[in-house]
Scaffold this active site. Structure first.
Site, short mmCIF file in Angstrom:
data_model
loop_
_atom_site.label_atom_id
_atom_site.label_comp_id
_atom_site.label_asym_id
_atom_site.label_seq_id
_atom_site.Cartn_x
_atom_site.Cartn_y
_atom_site.Cartn_z
N ASN A 64 0.88 -1.17 0.00
CA ASN A 64 0.00 0.00 0.00
C ASN A 64 0.91 1.22 0.00
O ASN A 64 1.51 1.55 1.02
CB ASN A 64 -0.90 -0.01 1.24
CG ASN A 64 -1.73 1.25 1.37
OD1 ASN A 64 -1.77 2.07 0.45
ND2 ASN A 64 -2.41 1.40 2.50
N LYS A 103 0.13 4.22 -0.18
CA LYS A 103 -0.48 5.42 0.44
C LYS A 103 -0.20 6.63 -0.45
O LYS A 103 -0.15 6.49 -1.66
CB LYS A 103 0.03 5.59 1.88
CG LYS A 103 -0.13 4.30 2.68
CD LYS A 103 0.05 4.46 4.16
CE LYS A 103 -0.17 3.12 4.85
NZ LYS A 103 -0.11 3.21 6.31
N HIS A 163 -9.54 1.42 4.95
CA HIS A 163 -8.26 1.56 5.65
C HIS A 163 -8.46 2.48 6.85
O HIS A 163 -9.23 3.44 6.79
CB HIS A 163 -7.20 2.13 4.70
CG HIS A 163 -5.82 2.04 5.26
ND1 HIS A 163 -5.36 2.94 6.21
CD2 HIS A 163 -4.83 1.14 5.08
CE1 HIS A 163 -4.13 2.59 6.55
NE2 HIS A 163 -3.78 1.50 5.89
N GLU A 216 -6.81 4.82 7.96
CA GLU A 216 -6.56 6.24 7.68
C GLU A 216 -7.78 6.89 7.05
O GLU A 216 -8.05 8.07 7.26
CB GLU A 216 -5.31 6.38 6.79
CG GLU A 216 -4.04 6.11 7.61
CD GLU A 216 -2.89 5.49 6.83
OE1 GLU A 216 -2.90 5.53 5.60
OE2 GLU A 216 -1.98 4.95 7.49
N GLU A 231 -5.43 -4.82 10.50
CA GLU A 231 -4.41 -3.79 10.70
C GLU A 231 -4.66 -3.07 12.02
O GLU A 231 -5.45 -2.12 12.07
CB GLU A 231 -4.44 -2.77 9.56
CG GLU A 231 -4.10 -3.35 8.20
CD GLU A 231 -3.49 -2.29 7.28
OE1 GLU A 231 -2.47 -2.60 6.66
OE2 GLU A 231 -4.01 -1.16 7.20
N GLY A 242 2.59 2.30 10.78
CA GLY A 242 3.55 3.39 10.63
C GLY A 242 4.27 3.76 11.91
O GLY A 242 4.95 4.78 11.97
N SER A 272 3.39 -2.18 10.27
CA SER A 272 4.84 -2.28 10.47
C SER A 272 5.39 -3.66 10.11
O SER A 272 6.34 -4.13 10.74
CB SER A 272 5.22 -1.90 11.89
OG SER A 272 4.85 -0.55 12.15
P1 13P Z 1 3.04 0.36 7.65
O1 13P Z 1 3.54 -0.95 7.06
O2 13P Z 1 3.80 1.55 7.16
O3 13P Z 1 2.93 0.28 9.13
O4 13P Z 1 1.55 0.55 7.09
C1 13P Z 1 0.66 -0.50 7.17
C2 13P Z 1 -0.55 -0.15 6.43
O5 13P Z 1 -1.30 0.72 6.82
C3 13P Z 1 -0.80 -0.86 5.17
O6 13P Z 1 -2.08 -0.59 4.69
#
Ligand code: 13P
Length: 247
Positions: A9, A11, A94, A96, A165, A171, A209
């Site tokens: 992803n 982002k 997601h 976010e 997640e 992150g 992560s």
């Molecule tokens: P990270 O791997 O940067 O923690 O992000 C995970 C994520 O949100 C994947 O959709």
């Protein structure tokens, strides 16, 4: 055994130049992997990435779609539009988007439905915040989030991918321990089994992560069928190493 799925992803990262370097690096280093690999890229780069991935086994993915079919929804992108660019997977819900765009369980379920109607596989994200985990509400939260999608999609639920997640692990460099992740995956598996006799084919992947150092242990868990990778998917060597650990 079903093939593991490793999805990157990106982002809101990338540029025309950086994408080309990243995708070409992955293609050069990957060979023919024994797992499914997908790249969920920003929509403006779908055409570019479709071109870069042409003829490869890597699938193209998007990060969101509109719940509506067509019409006056400024700024939105429809499932049919994504489909025109060969998008196979579409992330929905997601954390976010739940957090910054106030997406509700019902909206996420509608988006999953729209993705399925357009022939794409929704990657439905569920996960608890740190406060919810500390309050002992992890199971309740992820089950509520998944229940909305099961309810809206009926027997089509066997066509989705579920991504667990934990919000506190995204992150932050804090990965869920293999035990914590496996435990929640097992809960989600049970919930899917109660909803569909095809539940065995639904991949439940982990995100938060995931990196080159922890992916092998996570992916060795019985109910972890792959990974949804953020930061580490932007680095050729790291993403290749996660792919290798899944194959
Ligand atoms: P990270 O791997 O940067 O923690 O992000 C995970 C994520 O949100 C994947 O959709």
């Amino acid at each position: 055994m079903k093939k593991k799925l490793i999805a990157g992803n990106w982002k809101m990262n990338g540029s025309l130049a950086a994408n080309e370097t990243l995708v070409n690096g992955l293609l050069a280093g990957m060979g023919v992997p024994a797992c499914q690999v997908a790249l969920c890229v920003p929509s403006v780069y779908l055409a570019q990435c479709q071109g870069l991935l042409a003829g490869s086994t890597m699938a193209l993915g998007a990060q969101d779609l509109s719940q509506y079919e067509i019409g006056a929804f400024t700024g939105e992108i429809s499932g049919a539009m994504l489909q025109e660019f060969g998008v196979r997977y579409c992330i929905v819900g997601h954390s976010e988007r739940r957090q910054y765009h106030f997406e509700t369980d019902a909206l996420v379920a509608a988006k999953a439905q729209r993705a399925l109607a357009c022939g794409m596989t929704p990657v439905v994200c569920v996960g608890e915040t740190l406060a919810e985990r500390e309050a002992g509400r992890t199971e309740e939260v992820v089950k509520r989030q998944l229940a909305a999608v099961i309810h809206a999609n009926g027997h089509c639920i066997s066509e989705v991918v579920v991504a667990y997640e934990p919000v506190w692990a995204i992150g932050t460099g804090k990965t869920a321990s293999v035990e914590q992740a496996q435990q929640v995956h097992a809960v989600l598996r049970q919930q899917l089994q109660a909803a569909s006799n095809q539940a065995g084919r639904i991949p439940i992947i982990y995100g938060g992560s995931m990196n080159a150092a922890n992916s092998a242990d996570l992916l060795a868990q019985p109910d972890i069928d792959g990974g949804l990778v953020g930061g580490a998917a932007l680095k050729v060597a790291d993403f290749l190493s996660i792919i290798a650990s899944a194959c």
